[in-house]
Design a protein around this motif. Structure first.
Motif, PDB file in Angstrom:
ATOM      1  N   ARG A  25       0.813  -1.221  -0.048  1.00 27.69           N
ATOM      2  CA  ARG A  25      -0.068  -0.114   0.045  1.00 27.69           C
ATOM      3  C   ARG A  25       0.848   1.284  -0.065  1.00 27.69           C
ATOM      4  N   ILE A  26       2.033   1.330   0.768  1.00 32.24           N
ATOM      5  CA  ILE A  26       2.959   2.487   0.675  1.00 32.24           C
ATOM      6  C   ILE A  26       3.591   2.678  -0.416  1.00 32.24           C
ATOM      7  N   MET A  27       3.732   1.582  -1.269  1.00 27.71           N
ATOM      8  CA  MET A  27       4.236   1.599  -2.830  1.00 27.71           C
ATOM      9  C   MET A  27       3.373   2.264  -3.544  1.00 27.71           C
ATOM     10  N   ASN A  38       8.800  13.906  -9.939  1.00 27.34           N
ATOM     11  CA  ASN A  38       9.965  13.769 -10.710  1.00 27.34           C
ATOM     12  C   ASN A  38      10.884  12.785 -10.243  1.00 27.34           C
ATOM     13  N   GLU A  39      10.419  11.635 -10.162  1.00 26.53           N
ATOM     14  CA  GLU A  39      11.242  10.459  -9.670  1.00 26.53           C
ATOM     15  C   GLU A  39      11.663   9.443 -10.877  1.00 26.53           C
ATOM     16  N   LYS A  65      13.641   6.237  -9.391  1.00 21.49           N
ATOM     17  CA  LYS A  65      14.587   6.718  -8.389  1.00 21.49           C
ATOM     18  C   LYS A  65      13.742   6.914  -7.016  1.00 21.49           C
ATOM     19  N   HIS A  66      13.528   6.088  -5.986  1.00 23.37           N
ATOM     20  CA  HIS A  66      12.686   6.335  -4.826  1.00 23.37           C
ATOM     21  C   HIS A  66      13.787   7.280  -3.877  1.00 23.37           C
ATOM     22  N   GLY A  70      16.296   4.336  -3.354  1.00 26.21           N
ATOM     23  CA  GLY A  70      17.263   4.514  -4.323  1.00 26.21           C
ATOM     24  C   GLY A  70      16.370   3.779  -5.673  1.00 26.21           C
ATOM     25  N   ASN A  71      17.243   3.282  -6.557  1.00 25.57           N
ATOM     26  CA  ASN A  71      16.564   2.676  -7.782  1.00 25.57           C
ATOM     27  C   ASN A  71      15.815   1.373  -7.414  1.00 25.57           C
ATOM     28  N   VAL A  72      14.400   1.379  -7.757  1.00 26.33           N
ATOM     29  CA  VAL A  72      13.730   0.159  -7.814  1.00 26.33           C
ATOM     30  C   VAL A  72      13.523  -0.411  -9.085  1.00 26.33           C
ATOM     31  N   SER A  73      13.653  -1.804  -9.110  1.00 26.81           N
ATOM     32  CA  SER A  73      13.630  -2.364 -10.668  1.00 26.81           C
ATOM     33  C   SER A  73      12.277  -2.457 -11.060  1.00 26.81           C
TER      34      SER A  73
END
Ligand code: C2E
Ligand code: MG
Ligand code: MG
Ligand code: MG
Length: 272
Positions: A25-27, A38-39, A65-66, A70-73
């Motif tokens: 839910r957070i994601m 702008n992520e 880029k969280h 950081g980078n999430v696939s």
């Protein structure tokens, strides 16, 4: 004792499920705001003619880029965005950004954009694509939409209607990850694809693995028979590339030919 153990196990299970659902839910929430914050960015991976090595276009691949993680696939966040519906807005951003960028490139180059099944089936998808092309000034023939078979099986009639609208606009459509879905062959016949992208899992060790070689040759034969160019994904070695060249596969994409890269680092290659 057994009873209380069972209850504890259940509690633990329940707790873990709660954690997982909460994380999701957070994601979902974060993804809804990621465009305006702008992520997101796009990286571009070349698609090359196998016989000459010439770059014919680039696939745009989404990067998130969280701010903390950081980078999430995309393999992680795209399914979450699909389930929550956020992919419709995110996918529109991708299309807009990719078309705006490619409009400034050498006009011989195409840009390939991945389209989620959820996005394909969203209302007025073809109209959205049409408007983005008008806004950015990209010629429709220079946009290729990559669609997987899961997009087609969801609602065949609707998918066909949308693909026909897209073809009417003049954009091209490629079947992505060919061989990993189901009823691939009937889908190739029923839908107006312009290209087949063989999934990278079949290209891996195609030069040394007899089974992989047989499958790739068969797909190339289907492409020839249907008059559709075939792109091999995930070309990682010179041996794989040589095999593909020997079998007259037209187009290749993969780390051996070029890694996905930010726009800044391909500026010379795309210059008009
Ligand atoms: P895909 O469309 O099949 O994209 C190819 C994936 O293979 C990319 O991973 C790319 O970086 C990776 N790849 C390229 N060459 C090689 C190679 O030689 N070896 C290996 N092992 N991998 C290679 P990426 O960027 O992580 O994307 C994964 C998937 O996420 C994509 O698969 C696509 O289904 C999805 N995706 C990425 N961007 C978008 C997007 O903007 N919208 C949607 N809906 N989906 C996207
Ligand atoms: Mg793709
Ligand atoms: Mg693919
Ligand atoms: Mg894939």
């Amino acid at each position: 004792r057994a009873k209380s153990e069972g209850r504890d196990t259940y509690r633990l299970y329940d707790h873990e499920m709660g954690q997982e659902a909460r994380a999701r839910r957070i994601m979902e929430h974060e993804l809804r705001h990621a465009v305006s914050r702008n992520e997101f960015s796009l990286v571009y991976q070349p698609q090359k003619k196998i016989d000459t090595g010439e770059t014919i276009g680039y696939e745009a691949l989404l990067r998130w880029k969280h701010p903390e993680r950081g980078n999430v696939s995309p393999g992680i966040f795209i399914p979450v965005a699909e389930e929550s519906g956020a992919i419709v807005q995110i996918g529109e951003w991708v299309l807009q950004e990719a078309c705006r960028t490619a409009a400034k490139w050498n006009e011989a180059l195409t840009v390939a954009v991945n389209v989620s099944p959820v996005q394909l089936h969203s209302p007025h998808f073809a109209l959205t694509v049409h408007q983005i092309l008008l806004n950015t000034g990209l010629a429709p023939q220079r946009l290729e939409l990559e669609i997987t078979e899961t997009a087609l099986v969801r609602d065949m009639h609707r998918a066909l209607a949308t693909l026909r609208q897209l073809k009417g606009i003049g954009v091209r459509v490629a079947m992505d990850d060919f061989g990993t879905g189901y009823s691939s062959l009937s889908n190739l016949r029923a839908f107006p694809f312009d290209k087949i992208k063989i999934d990278g899992s079949f290209i891996r060790q195609v030069d040394t693995n007899q089974q992989a070689a047989t499958i790739v040759k068969a797909v190339l034969g289907i492409g020839r028979g249907l008059g559709l160019p075939v792109l091999a994904e995930g070309v990682e070695t010179s041996g794989e590339l040589k095999f593909l060249a020997g079998e007259f596969c037209q187009i290749g994409q993969g780390y051996f030919l070029g890694r996905p890269a930010p726009l800044e680092s391909i500026e010379n290659e795309v210059a008009a």
